[in-house]
Design a protein around this motif. Structure first.
Motif, short mmCIF file in Angstrom:
data_model
loop_
_atom_site.label_atom_id
_atom_site.label_comp_id
_atom_site.label_asym_id
_atom_site.label_seq_id
_atom_site.Cartn_x
_atom_site.Cartn_y
_atom_site.Cartn_z
N GLU A 17 0.85 -1.20 0.00
CA GLU A 17 0.00 0.00 0.00
C GLU A 17 0.88 1.25 0.00
OE1 GLU A 17 -2.46 -0.34 3.45
OE2 GLU A 17 -3.81 -1.77 2.48
N ALA A 18 0.36 2.30 -0.58
CA ALA A 18 1.04 3.60 -0.58
C ALA A 18 -0.01 4.69 -0.65
CB ALA A 18 2.00 3.71 -1.76
N GLU A 19 0.35 5.87 -0.17
CA GLU A 19 -0.56 7.01 -0.24
C GLU A 19 0.09 8.12 -1.05
OE1 GLU A 19 -1.77 8.18 3.69
OE2 GLU A 19 -3.14 6.49 3.85
N GLY A 20 -0.77 8.90 -1.71
CA GLY A 20 -0.33 10.06 -2.46
C GLY A 20 -1.16 11.26 -2.07
N TYR A 21 -0.53 12.41 -2.01
CA TYR A 21 -1.20 13.66 -1.61
C TYR A 21 -1.01 14.69 -2.70
CZ TYR A 21 -0.09 11.21 2.72
OH TYR A 21 0.07 10.24 3.68
N ALA A 22 -2.07 15.40 -3.04
CA ALA A 22 -1.97 16.46 -4.03
C ALA A 22 -3.23 17.31 -3.98
CB ALA A 22 -1.77 15.88 -5.43
#
Length: 101
Positions: free
Chosen positions: A15-20
């Motif tokens: 799993e990974a998260e991305g923010y934008a």
């Protein structure tokens, strides 16, 4: 004697998260943060959206590792039980077929 052969698949996930500030950019960041070597992207979900416009996307990938598996028993029921009982931790049965009776 009945022998069953089949394919088992790893249940390992990443799993990974991305923010934008946009959903598209957050998704791209989350996917880019995953090491997809030997893995396939299975899901992306928005997990947070702030009033400031920042969005958090969580990406999940599943292992593509598979291998053959085999078990035998005096009859089909026993062979199937042996097959299921010998699938290693972290793996799941995908396909099974009778080889010989």
């Amino acid at each position: 004697m009945t022998t069953l052969r089949g394919t088992i698949r790893s249940t390992e996930t990443r799993e990974a998260e991305g923010y934008a500030t946009s959903v598209v950019a957050a998704k791209e960041a989350a996917v880019a943060a995953l090491d997809l070597d030997g893995f396939a992207l299975t899901q992306t979900n928005a997990v947070e959206s702030k009033a400031t416009g920042e969005t958090t996307i969580k990406a999940t990938a599943r292992s593509t590792a598979t291998r053959e598996h085999e078990a035998s028993g005096p009859d089909y029921e026993a062979a199937l039980a042996a097959y299921r009982n010998t699938v290693p931790e972290g793996w799941q049965a995908q396909h099974v077929w009778v080889v010989a009776e």
